[in-house]
Write a protein that holds these residues in place. Structure first.
Motif, PDB file in Angstrom:
ATOM      1  N   VAL A  75       0.838  -1.188   0.000  1.00 31.14           N
ATOM      2  CA  VAL A  75       0.000   0.000   0.000  1.00 31.14           C
ATOM      3  C   VAL A  75       0.877   1.244   0.000  1.00 31.14           C
ATOM      4  N   GLY A  76       0.513   2.222  -0.804  1.00 30.73           N
ATOM      5  CA  GLY A  76       1.196   3.510  -0.803  1.00 30.73           C
ATOM      6  C   GLY A  76       0.255   4.590  -0.304  1.00 30.73           C
ATOM      7  N   LEU A  77       0.570   5.198   0.839  1.00 29.91           N
ATOM      8  CA  LEU A  77      -0.254   6.267   1.392  1.00 29.91           C
ATOM      9  C   LEU A  77       0.259   7.602   0.854  1.00 29.91           C
ATOM     10  N   VAL A  78      -0.596   8.296   0.109  1.00 27.95           N
ATOM     11  CA  VAL A  78      -0.187   9.477  -0.644  1.00 27.95           C
ATOM     12  C   VAL A  78      -0.895  10.714  -0.113  1.00 27.95           C
ATOM     13  N   GLY A  79      -0.164  11.822  -0.009  1.00 28.45           N
ATOM     14  CA  GLY A  79      -0.743  13.084   0.423  1.00 28.45           C
ATOM     15  C   GLY A  79       0.350  14.105   0.652  1.00 28.45           C
ATOM     16  N   PRO A  80      -0.012  15.376   0.846  1.00 28.66           N
ATOM     17  CA  PRO A  80       0.999  16.416   1.053  1.00 28.66           C
ATOM     18  C   PRO A  80       1.844  16.186   2.301  1.00 28.66           C
ATOM     19  N   SER A  81       1.261  15.676   3.363  1.00 24.91           N
ATOM     20  CA  SER A  81       1.996  15.384   4.596  1.00 24.91           C
ATOM     21  C   SER A  81       1.309  14.221   5.294  1.00 24.91           C
ATOM     22  N   VAL A  82       1.697  13.015   4.906  1.00 23.48           N
ATOM     23  CA  VAL A  82       1.004  11.814   5.369  1.00 23.48           C
ATOM     24  C   VAL A  82       1.149  11.623   6.878  1.00 23.48           C
ATOM     25  N   SER A  83       2.262  12.062   7.439  1.00 23.52           N
ATOM     26  CA  SER A  83       2.464  11.860   8.875  1.00 23.52           C
ATOM     27  C   SER A  83       1.509  12.699   9.717  1.00 23.52           C
TER      28      SER A  83
END
Length: 217
Positions: A75-83
């Motif tokens: 799985v790849g969690l994608v977003g501007p700031s995933v943390s």
């Protein structure tokens, strides 16, 4: 023209719909976990043009991961700031419990906890990307990256202790008011981080600053 904004991302989840060997991430189930950013960096379109910041719920992320598991176990969690995703540590731990590996696309220094680092390593990730953006604290504050060199070094050291083998650092060259000496500090900072943290591999990505519309810069 009126801008249309999805107030709840759970109603419009974006994830991999077609799995094919002909794509760059052919073996990964990509899930967009958030839009917008809490950072508000003065050079970044995402933090200004895509407000307000919204995120998928943990249950939705896990549901999409399960749905794609028959095609890919990664799985790849994608977003501007995933943390910054609410309950991100729990999400990562549950992905591992269900036998899935994963990677996080981007992280902010001040939201990268030891618990998250351990979960990432357990989930198969050995490299992280951080973005100090500048070699001096003055320039970092100018662009709204309020992190000291001590905080950056601490983050890299904690990543190494958790089992991360490689750290990539993003920098911008040519920021407003930057001096030649401050530009050279990018290399000096990298040397100090390499020698002080003993990280196995330290990579630098240095891009030229380009002013973006809808941003303070």
């Amino acid at each position: 023209m009126v801008r249309q904004v999805a107030a709840a991302l759970d109603d419009f989840p974006a994830h991999t719909m077609v799995f094919t060997d002909d794509t760059e991430f052919s073996c990964m189930n990509l899930i967009e976990v958030s839009r917008g950013c809490l950072g508000g960096c003065r050079f970044c379109v995402t933090g200004h043009a895509f407000r307000p910041r919204r995120a998928l719920s943990p249950d939705t992320v896990l549901g999409l991961a399960r749905r794609g598991a028959s095609f890919s176990g990664r799985v790849g969690l994608v977003g501007p700031s995933v943390s910054d995703l609410p309950h991100i540590e729990e999400v990562c731990e549950r992905l591992t419990e269900e036998g899935l590996t994963f990677s996080l696309a981007s992280m902010r220094l001040d939201s990268l906890s030891d618990r998250l680092l351990r979960a990432m390593v357990k989930g198969g990730q050995r490299e992280i990307t951080l973005a100090p953006e500048a070699g001096t604290e003055r320039l970092r504050r100018l662009v709204a990256k309020r992190t000291s060199e001590e905080q950056i070094a601490d983050c890299v050291a904690r990543a190494r202790a958790a089992g991360i083998e490689s750290v990539r650092l993003y920098f911008l060259l040519g920021l407003p008011t930057e001096t030649d000496a401050e530009a050279q500090e990018i290399a000096q900072l990298a040397r100090r981080l390499r020698d002080g943290t003993k990280i196995r591999q330290l990579e630098l990505s240095v891009s030229v600053f380009v002013p973006k519309p809808m941003t303070p810069f």
